[in-house]
Motif scaffolding. Structure first.
Motif, short mmCIF file in Angstrom:
data_model
loop_
_atom_site.label_atom_id
_atom_site.label_comp_id
_atom_site.label_asym_id
_atom_site.label_seq_id
_atom_site.Cartn_x
_atom_site.Cartn_y
_atom_site.Cartn_z
N MET A 202 0.76 -1.11 0.05
CA MET A 202 -0.03 -0.03 0.08
C MET A 202 0.81 1.37 0.10
SD MET A 202 -3.08 -1.24 -0.16
CE MET A 202 -3.91 0.22 -0.15
N GLY A 203 2.15 1.31 0.52
CA GLY A 203 2.94 2.31 0.50
C GLY A 203 2.83 3.24 1.70
N GLU A 204 3.61 4.30 1.67
CA GLU A 204 3.34 5.08 2.91
C GLU A 204 2.64 6.59 2.32
OE1 GLU A 204 7.48 6.34 4.15
OE2 GLU A 204 8.01 3.98 4.41
N SER A 205 2.46 6.89 1.20
CA SER A 205 1.86 8.08 0.92
C SER A 205 1.89 8.20 -0.79
CB SER A 205 2.62 9.42 1.49
OG SER A 205 3.86 9.62 0.96
N ILE A 206 0.90 9.03 -0.97
CA ILE A 206 0.76 9.18 -2.51
C ILE A 206 1.14 10.81 -2.80
CG2 ILE A 206 -1.00 7.51 -2.75
CD1 ILE A 206 -2.93 9.92 -2.79
N THR A 207 1.46 11.42 -1.95
CA THR A 207 1.80 12.88 -2.52
C THR A 207 2.84 13.43 -1.73
OG1 THR A 207 0.20 13.75 -0.82
CG2 THR A 207 -0.68 13.54 -3.09
N GLY A 208 3.65 14.26 -2.19
CA GLY A 208 4.74 14.87 -1.19
C GLY A 208 4.98 16.52 -1.51
N HIS A 209 6.00 17.13 -1.20
CA HIS A 209 6.11 18.36 -1.26
C HIS A 209 6.12 18.72 -2.76
CE1 HIS A 209 6.90 19.05 2.81
NE2 HIS A 209 7.83 18.06 2.82
N GLN A 210 6.45 18.01 -3.76
CA GLN A 210 6.46 18.32 -5.12
C GLN A 210 5.42 17.66 -5.65
OE1 GLN A 210 8.76 20.54 -6.14
NE2 GLN A 210 9.85 20.38 -3.90
N GLY A 211 4.39 17.26 -5.36
CA GLY A 211 3.22 16.68 -5.82
C GLY A 211 3.09 15.12 -5.61
N HIS A 213 3.84 11.35 -5.39
CA HIS A 213 4.98 10.64 -4.83
C HIS A 213 4.98 9.41 -5.45
CE1 HIS A 213 7.94 9.27 -1.90
NE2 HIS A 213 7.20 8.14 -1.81
N PHE A 214 6.59 9.22 -5.84
CA PHE A 214 6.96 8.14 -6.85
C PHE A 214 8.16 7.35 -5.91
CE2 PHE A 214 5.54 11.09 -9.83
CZ PHE A 214 4.62 10.32 -10.62
N PRO A 215 7.89 5.87 -6.15
CA PRO A 215 6.89 5.18 -6.83
C PRO A 215 5.62 4.98 -6.16
CG PRO A 215 8.51 3.86 -5.55
CD PRO A 215 8.61 5.24 -5.40
N MET A 216 4.48 4.88 -6.83
CA MET A 216 3.24 4.60 -6.32
C MET A 216 2.96 3.29 -5.91
SD MET A 216 -0.20 6.68 -7.37
CE MET A 216 0.77 8.28 -7.02
N ALA A 217 2.18 2.97 -4.75
CA ALA A 217 2.27 1.56 -4.49
C ALA A 217 1.21 0.89 -5.24
CB ALA A 217 1.79 1.57 -2.97
N PRO A 218 1.40 -0.39 -5.82
CA PRO A 218 0.31 -1.28 -6.72
C PRO A 218 -0.97 -1.27 -5.81
CG PRO A 218 2.14 -2.65 -5.84
CD PRO A 218 2.55 -1.39 -5.72
N GLY A 219 -0.85 -1.72 -4.66
CA GLY A 219 -2.28 -1.79 -3.89
C GLY A 219 -2.95 -0.52 -4.05
N PHE A 220 -2.46 0.69 -3.92
CA PHE A 220 -3.39 2.04 -3.93
C PHE A 220 -3.90 2.10 -5.20
CE2 PHE A 220 -3.42 6.31 -5.30
CZ PHE A 220 -4.16 6.69 -4.15
N ILE A 221 -3.09 1.78 -6.12
CA ILE A 221 -3.72 1.70 -7.76
C ILE A 221 -4.81 0.85 -7.80
CG2 ILE A 221 -3.04 1.63 -9.98
CD1 ILE A 221 -0.26 2.71 -9.24
N TYR A 222 -4.42 -0.31 -7.37
CA TYR A 222 -5.70 -1.36 -7.46
C TYR A 222 -6.92 -1.08 -6.90
CZ TYR A 222 -7.70 -5.95 -7.09
OH TYR A 222 -8.60 -7.18 -7.52
N LEU A 223 -6.93 -0.28 -5.71
CA LEU A 223 -8.07 0.12 -4.85
C LEU A 223 -8.79 1.15 -5.71
CD1 LEU A 223 -7.20 0.11 -1.05
CD2 LEU A 223 -8.42 -1.65 -2.37
N ARG A 224 -8.13 2.15 -6.41
CA ARG A 224 -8.62 3.14 -7.27
C ARG A 224 -9.06 2.59 -8.33
NH1 ARG A 224 -9.35 8.28 -6.19
NH2 ARG A 224 -8.87 8.85 -8.19
N THR A 225 -8.60 1.58 -9.00
CA THR A 225 -9.10 0.94 -10.20
C THR A 225 -9.93 -0.30 -10.47
OG1 THR A 225 -6.96 -0.10 -10.61
CG2 THR A 225 -7.00 2.20 -11.34
N CYS A 226 -10.02 -1.03 -9.46
CA CYS A 226 -10.57 -2.20 -9.63
C CYS A 226 -11.97 -2.19 -9.79
CB CYS A 226 -10.29 -3.00 -8.10
SG CYS A 226 -11.30 -2.27 -6.80
N ARG A 227 -12.78 -1.35 -9.85
CA ARG A 227 -14.28 -1.23 -10.10
C ARG A 227 -14.47 -0.88 -11.55
NH1 ARG A 227 -17.17 -3.67 -6.64
NH2 ARG A 227 -16.87 -2.98 -4.51
N THR A 228 -13.20 -0.75 -12.24
CA THR A 228 -13.41 -0.41 -13.62
C THR A 228 -12.79 -1.60 -14.43
OG1 THR A 228 -10.94 0.20 -13.97
CG2 THR A 228 -12.75 1.89 -13.45
#
Length: 452
Positions: A202-211, A213-228
């Motif tokens: 799931m990663g620690e965060s998705i945003t930082g001071h510069q917008g 945050h990379f790399p983005m955790a695959p678990g977060f992306i899965y939760l954002r996209t699984c309904r599609t």
């Protein structure tokens, strides 16, 4: 409503300003406009129009910028996608989609219009997700030009677009979720004792001071996209395959530690079994989030039985005794976790008779009938015998220990056949426990077992 829809049809082909005037004069007409456009987009009969800045607004360079950011985000999560918009060619949108997005960008960002933005924002996402056309990046680019401070939110919304039409991207994302969950630390030589888990998933965060945050955790992306994900059956098979593959890797990792004939040089097998259980839990969570009750039902009634009945080479070639056992153990845990997450451990209450909870007795009963049929010799297996034995023993043990109320809905003949099969494997205590928890109908069977 009928007059309003006819008026919308005329105005769409002539002038977006007319639609805007209609909304200003009659705000309630926005619902009819959105409903009409959504229906027309779903029909898919309209030709695509060029978003060239003349007849329709142009996303300009913002489109390729957003597309590059989406590709970079997905690549950081282990997903590689192809570009949908060649440079030098105006992007295209179906006419109703072009009209809808052109209308939405005419509204000012005013608190008094929050209700409008709430409606059109969700409508645009739903229309883009329901269309086979890759339209979300174009919509996002147009809105980025209008409201630059929404850039990060728009980019995160656009990462859903590839997964609605590209099965390969879905497969890569699922594989990346399991890989990150099992990822080993550079300082660890053992694949079993390595640092891994939910933090990597799931990663620690998705945003930082510069917008973003990379790399983005695959678990977060899965939760954002699984309904599609459109093909949830494909998702179910992919998740189950990954659980099997991961258990095979864990078995190989255990076997490769220490001399092959010296058990003292190896870590305990319980460590690999524990990780296989955690992988199964991850698979159950991913499956339930993506498909819900229907996909769990399909897993019980179709996907898992089909895999067990398939030829051994369709699973993994020559898995070996340890890998076979871990595979069966992992599949049993995944099936159990899916059912317990969805149905819980209590009997179905009268209040829930009309909901998906009422399906549990039939779904679990069908699967137990399948197990009984194989043990009784009426169904021939194609999988490894070690996998089958580990699967049945583990699944029955989990049901008996944690959800015994499920067994009261199983047919007596089915319970007897499973108990006979368990006793043939010298699982006498488990067979007796199974019958004891079958309810009043199994009392005579329990007595017969004790007298044998």
């Amino acid at each position: 409503m009928g007059i309003c829809l006819n008026l919308i049809h005329v105005l769409m082909c002539r002038c977006i300003a007319g639609l805007r005037d209609l909304v200003d004069f009659l705000p309630a007409s926005l619902a009819a406009i959105v409903s009409y456009f959504s229906a027309e987009i779903t029909r898919g009969i309209w030709k695509a129009v060029p978003m060239n800045g003349t007849e329709w607004p142009s996303p300009g360079a913002a489109l390729h910028s957003i597309e590059d950011e989406v590709k970079e985000i997905l690549a950081s999560a282990g997903v590689q996608i192809h570009s949908c918009y060649p440079r030098g060619v105006p992007p295209m949108l179906p006419l109703p989609m072009a009209a809808l997005v052109s209308l939405t960008i005419t509204f000012k960002l005013d608190r008094s219009l929050d209700y409008i933005h709430g409606i059109i924002g969700q409508a645009l996402e739903n229309c883009a997700g329901g269309s086979s056309w890759p339209s979300m990046p174009i919509i996002g680019a147009l809105w980025t030009q209008k409201v630059r401070r929404w850039h990060d939110f728009i980019v995160l919304s656009c990462i859903r677009s590839p997964f609605g039409r590209d099965k390969d991207a879905v497969a890569q994302l699922i594989q990346s979720c399991f890989s990150s969950f099992l990822r080993s630390s550079p300082s660890s030589g053992s694949d079993i004792t390595a640092s891994r888990g939910v933090g990597a998933l799931m990663g620690e965060s998705i945003t930082g001071h510069q917008g973003l945050h990379f790399p983005m955790a695959p678990g977060f992306i899965y939760l954002r996209t699984c309904r599609t994900f459109h093909d949830t059956y494909f998702v179910s098979e992919m998740i189950l395959r990954q659980v099997i593959d991961c258990s095979h890797k864990l078995a190989n990792g255990w076997s490769s530690n220490g001399p092959p004939h010296l058990k003292s040089g190896r870590p305990p097998l319980s460590g690999a079994a524990s990780m296989a259980s955690q992988v199964a839990m991850l698979g159950a969570g991913l499956l339930c989030v993506a498909g819900g009750p229907l996909l769990v039902q399909v897993l019980y009634e179709e996907t898992l039985p089909t895999l067990l009945l398939s030829a051994q080479e369709q699973m993994l070639e020559d898995p070996g005794p340890v890998a076979s056992t871990l595979q069966g153990y992992a599949m049993a845990n995944m099936l159990f976790f899916c059912g317990s997450l969805l149905w819980g451990s209590e009997k179905t209450s009268p209040i829930m008779k009309l909901s998906f909870l009422s399906r549990r007795p039939r779904v679990v009963g069908t699967h137990m009938d399948f197990i009984a049929g194989v043990l009784d010799g009426h169904i021939l297996l194609g999988c490894d015998p070690g996998t089958w034995k580990a699967y049945v023993s583990c699944f029955v043990f989990l049901v008996v220990k944690f959800v015994p109320t499920w067994l009261r809905d199983i047919k007596l003949d089915t319970l007897k056949k499973i108990a006979v099969g368990l006793r043939s494997w010298h699982e006498h205590d488990l067979a007796l426990s199974l019958l004891e928890r079958g309810g009043p109908k199994t009392i005579s069977a329990v007595v017969e077992t004790l007298l044998q």
